[in-house]
Design a protein around this motif. Structure first.
Motif, mmCIF file in Angstrom:
data_model
loop_
_atom_site.group_PDB
_atom_site.id
_atom_site.type_symbol
_atom_site.label_atom_id
_atom_site.label_comp_id
_atom_site.label_asym_id
_atom_site.label_seq_id
_atom_site.Cartn_x
_atom_site.Cartn_y
_atom_site.Cartn_z
ATOM 1 N N ALA A 156 20.726 -23.242 -4.030
ATOM 2 C CA ALA A 156 19.648 -23.294 -5.017
ATOM 3 C C ALA A 156 18.883 -21.974 -5.051
ATOM 4 N N MET A 157 18.610 -21.402 -3.876
ATOM 5 C CA MET A 157 17.900 -20.128 -3.824
ATOM 6 C C MET A 157 18.744 -19.017 -4.422
ATOM 7 N N SER A 158 20.038 -19.046 -4.169
ATOM 8 C CA SER A 158 20.935 -18.036 -4.718
ATOM 9 C C SER A 158 20.984 -18.131 -6.245
ATOM 10 N N ALA A 159 21.013 -19.349 -6.760
ATOM 11 C CA ALA A 159 21.033 -19.531 -8.214
ATOM 12 C C ALA A 159 19.736 -19.032 -8.830
ATOM 13 N N ASP A 160 18.604 -19.319 -8.162
ATOM 14 C CA ASP A 160 17.319 -18.834 -8.668
ATOM 15 C C ASP A 160 17.275 -17.312 -8.641
ATOM 16 N N ARG A 161 17.771 -16.723 -7.580
ATOM 17 C CA ARG A 161 17.759 -15.263 -7.432
ATOM 18 C C ARG A 161 18.635 -14.613 -8.515
ATOM 19 N N THR A 162 19.806 -15.195 -8.744
ATOM 20 C CA THR A 162 20.710 -14.655 -9.761
ATOM 21 C C THR A 162 20.078 -14.746 -11.138
ATOM 22 N N SER A 163 19.438 -15.867 -11.413
ATOM 23 C CA SER A 163 18.784 -16.033 -12.715
ATOM 24 C C SER A 163 17.646 -15.021 -12.874
ATOM 25 N N ALA A 164 16.882 -14.792 -11.804
ATOM 26 C CA ALA A 164 15.798 -13.805 -11.863
ATOM 27 C C ALA A 164 16.361 -12.393 -12.055
ATOM 28 N N ASP A 165 17.488 -12.101 -11.392
ATOM 29 C CA ASP A 165 18.125 -10.794 -11.545
ATOM 30 C C ASP A 165 18.592 -10.576 -12.987
ATOM 31 N N ARG A 166 19.193 -11.595 -13.578
ATOM 32 C CA ARG A 166 19.649 -11.490 -14.970
ATOM 33 C C ARG A 166 18.462 -11.293 -15.921
ATOM 34 N N GLU A 167 17.353 -11.992 -15.666
ATOM 35 C CA GLU A 167 16.161 -11.825 -16.509
ATOM 36 C C GLU A 167 15.603 -10.413 -16.385
ATOM 37 N N ARG A 168 15.632 -9.868 -15.180
ATOM 38 C CA ARG A 168 15.116 -8.514 -14.966
ATOM 39 C C ARG A 168 15.943 -7.489 -15.745
ATOM 40 N N ILE A 169 17.259 -7.650 -15.711
ATOM 41 C CA ILE A 169 18.129 -6.730 -16.449
ATOM 42 C C ILE A 169 17.886 -6.876 -17.945
ATOM 43 N N ALA A 170 17.718 -8.115 -18.416
ATOM 44 C CA ALA A 170 17.462 -8.347 -19.842
ATOM 45 C C ALA A 170 16.139 -7.710 -20.272
ATOM 46 N N GLU A 171 15.109 -7.832 -19.431
ATOM 47 C CA GLU A 171 13.818 -7.202 -19.743
ATOM 48 C C GLU A 171 13.957 -5.687 -19.810
ATOM 49 N N LEU A 172 14.729 -5.130 -18.896
ATOM 50 C CA LEU A 172 14.946 -3.684 -18.886
ATOM 51 C C LEU A 172 15.656 -3.236 -20.158
ATOM 52 N N LEU A 173 16.654 -3.996 -20.585
ATOM 53 C CA LEU A 173 17.401 -3.633 -21.790
ATOM 54 C C LEU A 173 16.579 -3.822 -23.064
ATOM 55 N N ASN A 174 15.550 -4.650 -23.021
ATOM 56 C CA ASN A 174 14.713 -4.880 -24.201
ATOM 57 C C ASN A 174 13.624 -3.823 -24.385
ATOM 58 N N ARG A 175 13.461 -2.952 -23.395
ATOM 59 C CA ARG A 175 12.460 -1.892 -23.533
ATOM 60 C C ARG A 175 12.904 -0.894 -24.595
ATOM 61 N N ASP A 176 11.932 -0.385 -25.364
ATOM 62 C CA ASP A 176 12.237 0.542 -26.456
ATOM 63 C C ASP A 176 12.857 1.847 -25.954
#
Length: 132
Positions: A40-60
């Motif tokens: 469960a912790m690994s799944a949460d960590r992976t999901s947080a990692d994917r969100e972080r990359i998505a936020e980075l890619l959404n920057r102008d």
């Protein structure tokens, strides 16, 4: 009354015992489908990692650099979505190791401002006129 209780009691006990048999069999089935804390912790960590990359890619500024390099942002998003969990973890580790750039400069300026403000309030320096 006691005679009725003696006759009915074994039937009631047997029916409760037989009725609870399927309930006793279910824990082994539940254990097979249980998710461990680590998973469960690994799944949460992976999901947080994917969100972080998505936020980075959404920057102008990141999108502008991708376009300047001739890469379509939609293509990058598709490739990031196709990454395995291990690749996402490695990518975030690399992002953590990269120099912070503007964040470090802003942080250093803020710390310097706080130090000067505290020394000004203590009367040791006369940098800011609004502290007098």
């Amino acid at each position: 009354m006691k005679r009725v209780a003696r006759i009915v009691s074994p039937f009631v006990i047997a029916s409760f015992t037989m009725g609870s048999m399927p309930a006793m069999a279910t824990p082994s089935a539940v254990v097979d489908g249980m998710v461990t804390t680590q998973e469960a912790m690994s799944a949460d960590r992976t999901s947080a990692d994917r969100e972080r990359i998505a936020e980075l890619l959404n920057r102008d500024d990141v999108r502008n650099q991708l376009v300047a390099q001739g890469v379509a942002p939609a293509e990058v998003e598709q490739r990031v979505a196709a990454l395995s969990d291990e690749e996402v973890r490695q990518m975030n580790e690399r992002l953590d190791q990269m120099p912070a750039g503007a964040n470090a400069v802003v942080g250093a300026l803020f710390v310097a401002f706080l130090i000067l403000l505290m020394t000004d309030l203590a009367g040791l320096t006369h940098v800011f006129p609004f502290t007098r």
